[in-house]
Design an enzyme around this catalytic site. Structure first.
Site, PDB file in Angstrom:
ATOM      1  N   HIS A  40       0.845  -1.193   0.000  1.00 26.79           N
ATOM      2  CA  HIS A  40       0.000   0.000   0.000  1.00 26.79           C
ATOM      3  C   HIS A  40       0.881   1.243   0.000  1.00 26.79           C
ATOM      4  O   HIS A  40       2.069   1.182   0.351  1.00 26.79           O
ATOM      5  CB  HIS A  40      -0.918   0.000   1.229  1.00 26.79           C
ATOM      6  CG  HIS A  40      -2.077  -0.930   1.084  1.00 26.79           C
ATOM      7  ND1 HIS A  40      -2.650  -1.573   2.156  1.00 26.79           N
ATOM      8  CD2 HIS A  40      -2.788  -1.318  -0.006  1.00 26.79           C
ATOM      9  CE1 HIS A  40      -3.656  -2.307   1.737  1.00 26.79           C
ATOM     10  NE2 HIS A  40      -3.753  -2.177   0.427  1.00 26.79           N
ATOM     11  N   LYS A  44       5.142   1.598   0.917  1.00 23.88           N
ATOM     12  CA  LYS A  44       6.067   1.422  -0.210  1.00 23.88           C
ATOM     13  C   LYS A  44       7.529   1.614   0.199  1.00 23.88           C
ATOM     14  O   LYS A  44       8.397   0.877  -0.257  1.00 23.88           O
ATOM     15  CB  LYS A  44       5.682   2.340  -1.358  1.00 23.88           C
ATOM     16  CG  LYS A  44       4.357   1.901  -2.000  1.00 23.88           C
ATOM     17  CD  LYS A  44       4.130   2.507  -3.333  1.00 23.88           C
ATOM     18  CE  LYS A  44       2.731   2.259  -3.847  1.00 23.88           C
ATOM     19  NZ  LYS A  44       2.259   0.896  -3.857  1.00 23.88           N
ATOM     20  N   THR A  82       2.790  -5.420  -8.235  1.00 25.18           N
ATOM     21  CA  THR A  82       1.831  -4.467  -8.759  1.00 25.18           C
ATOM     22  C   THR A  82       2.611  -3.248  -9.251  1.00 25.18           C
ATOM     23  O   THR A  82       3.712  -2.971  -8.784  1.00 25.18           O
ATOM     24  CB  THR A  82       0.790  -4.098  -7.691  1.00 25.18           C
ATOM     25  OG1 THR A  82       1.450  -3.765  -6.475  1.00 25.18           O
ATOM     26  CG2 THR A  82      -0.160  -5.261  -7.430  1.00 25.18           C
ATOM     27  N   GLY A  83       2.045  -2.532 -10.198  1.00 23.13           N
ATOM     28  CA  GLY A  83       2.732  -1.510 -10.977  1.00 23.13           C
ATOM     29  C   GLY A  83       3.604  -0.519 -10.259  1.00 23.13           C
ATOM     30  O   GLY A  83       4.814  -0.451 -10.503  1.00 23.13           O
ATOM     31  N   THR A  91       4.473  -0.258  -7.032  1.00 23.66           N
ATOM     32  CA  THR A  91       5.418  -0.906  -6.123  1.00 23.66           C
ATOM     33  C   THR A  91       6.583  -1.506  -6.910  1.00 23.66           C
ATOM     34  O   THR A  91       7.745  -1.304  -6.563  1.00 23.66           O
ATOM     35  CB  THR A  91       4.714  -2.005  -5.300  1.00 23.66           C
ATOM     36  OG1 THR A  91       3.654  -1.409  -4.541  1.00 23.66           O
ATOM     37  CG2 THR A  91       5.677  -2.702  -4.362  1.00 23.66           C
ATOM     38  N   GLY A  98      -2.344  -1.726  -8.149  1.00 28.69           N
ATOM     39  CA  GLY A  98      -3.336  -2.428  -7.334  1.00 28.69           C
ATOM     40  C   GLY A  98      -4.772  -1.993  -7.571  1.00 28.69           C
ATOM     41  O   GLY A  98      -5.633  -2.813  -7.908  1.00 28.69           O
ATOM     42  N   ASP A 102      -4.154  -6.182  -8.000  1.00 32.27           N
ATOM     43  CA  ASP A 102      -4.481  -7.149  -6.943  1.00 32.27           C
ATOM     44  C   ASP A 102      -5.236  -8.336  -7.526  1.00 32.27           C
ATOM     45  O   ASP A 102      -5.005  -9.486  -7.143  1.00 32.27           O
ATOM     46  CB  ASP A 102      -5.329  -6.498  -5.840  1.00 32.27           C
ATOM     47  CG  ASP A 102      -4.594  -5.405  -5.100  1.00 32.27           C
ATOM     48  OD1 ASP A 102      -3.352  -5.454  -5.028  1.00 32.27           O
ATOM     49  OD2 ASP A 102      -5.264  -4.489  -4.595  1.00 32.27           O
ATOM     50  N   ASP A 149      -1.377  -1.529   4.767  1.00 31.16           N
ATOM     51  CA  ASP A 149      -1.549  -0.422   5.702  1.00 31.16           C
ATOM     52  C   ASP A 149      -2.874  -0.649   6.424  1.00 31.16           C
ATOM     53  O   ASP A 149      -3.943  -0.363   5.878  1.00 31.16           O
ATOM     54  CB  ASP A 149      -1.571   0.912   4.948  1.00 31.16           C
ATOM     55  CG  ASP A 149      -1.853   2.097   5.844  1.00 31.16           C
ATOM     56  OD1 ASP A 149      -1.916   1.922   7.083  1.00 31.16           O
ATOM     57  OD2 ASP A 149      -2.026   3.202   5.313  1.00 31.16           O
ATOM     58  N   HIS A 170     -10.252  -0.222  -2.826  1.00 39.51           N
ATOM     59  CA  HIS A 170     -10.363  -1.533  -3.485  1.00 39.51           C
ATOM     60  C   HIS A 170     -10.273  -2.671  -2.457  1.00 39.51           C
ATOM     61  O   HIS A 170      -9.774  -3.748  -2.748  1.00 39.51           O
ATOM     62  CB  HIS A 170      -9.302  -1.671  -4.579  1.00 39.51           C
ATOM     63  CG  HIS A 170      -7.892  -1.527  -4.104  1.00 39.51           C
ATOM     64  ND1 HIS A 170      -7.375  -0.346  -3.636  1.00 39.51           N
ATOM     65  CD2 HIS A 170      -6.886  -2.422  -4.027  1.00 39.51           C
ATOM     66  CE1 HIS A 170      -6.116  -0.530  -3.283  1.00 39.51           C
ATOM     67  NE2 HIS A 170      -5.797  -1.782  -3.508  1.00 39.51           N
ATOM     68  N   ASP A 177     -11.128  -6.310  -3.371  1.00 40.51           N
ATOM     69  CA  ASP A 177     -10.087  -7.013  -4.125  1.00 40.51           C
ATOM     70  C   ASP A 177      -9.012  -7.541  -3.186  1.00 40.51           C
ATOM     71  O   ASP A 177      -8.506  -8.655  -3.359  1.00 40.51           O
ATOM     72  CB  ASP A 177      -9.427  -6.083  -5.153  1.00 40.51           C
ATOM     73  CG  ASP A 177     -10.396  -5.578  -6.204  1.00 40.51           C
ATOM     74  OD1 ASP A 177     -11.414  -6.258  -6.435  1.00 40.51           O
ATOM     75  OD2 ASP A 177     -10.137  -4.506  -6.775  1.00 40.51           O
ATOM     76  N   ARG A 210      -8.029 -14.121   0.869  1.00 43.86           N
ATOM     77  CA  ARG A 210      -8.817 -15.357   0.958  1.00 43.86           C
ATOM     78  C   ARG A 210      -8.236 -16.421   0.028  1.00 43.86           C
ATOM     79  O   ARG A 210      -8.111 -17.590   0.405  1.00 43.86           O
ATOM     80  CB  ARG A 210     -10.284 -15.077   0.609  1.00 43.86           C
ATOM     81  CG  ARG A 210     -11.209 -16.250   0.829  1.00 43.86           C
ATOM     82  CD  ARG A 210     -12.689 -15.931   0.540  1.00 43.86           C
ATOM     83  NE  ARG A 210     -13.150 -14.715   1.173  1.00 43.86           N
ATOM     84  CZ  ARG A 210     -13.362 -13.542   0.547  1.00 43.86           C
ATOM     85  NH1 ARG A 210     -13.161 -13.441  -0.748  1.00 43.86           N
ATOM     86  NH2 ARG A 210     -13.791 -12.492   1.200  1.00 43.86           N
TER      87      ARG A 210
END
Length: 127
Positions: free
Chosen positions: A8, A12, A34-35, A37, A55, A60, A80, A87, A90, A96
């Site tokens: 998050h 970062k 993810t982009g 990060t 994300g 995600d 965080d 989101h 997601d 899960r």
């Protein structure tokens, strides 16, 4: 191993520092992120990272799809917990999926370091 790295916004810098500290072990694995990060990790460490979407823009969900297809061995998701995320559904689905598929998941710096130390130990025993 195939490792996904997600962080998050407020986490970062911690992810960048983690990647710097464990650069050698991460470099021995296939990394996905993810982009935003991933771009920050590349810029600050020189590690090779396969970039997914940001994300909130579906990154995600891309990671979740990879988990569902058993294409990832480990997910490091520095969350965080004090900031609401738009989101969140997601994120919950991704967490899960890790549980359902028994994919190891680190959601904070301490658990991420433990998992990376474990990978380091495995690599030492193999060599």
């Amino acid at each position: 191993m195939k490792i996904a790295l997600i962080a998050h916004d407020k986490m970062k810098n911690e992810m960048i520092n983690l990647a710097k500290e464990y650069r050698e072990i991460l470099n021995q694995n296939t990394l996905y992120a993810t982009g935003t990060t991933g771009a920050l990790i590349i810029a600050n460490t020189g590690l090779q990272v396969n970039l997914l979407k940001s994300g909130p823009l579906g990154g995600d969900q891309q990671v979740g799809s990879m988990i569902a297809d058993n294409l990832l061995d480990l997910v490091i998701f520095l969350r965080d917990p004090l900031t609401s995320q738009p989101h969140e559904p997601d994120i919950s689905a991704l967490l899960r999926l890790c549980d359902v598929t028994k994919t190891p998941l680190a959601t904070n710096l301490s658990s991420a370091k433990i998992m990376l130390h474990y990978l380091e130990d495995i690599n030492k025993k193999e060599n």
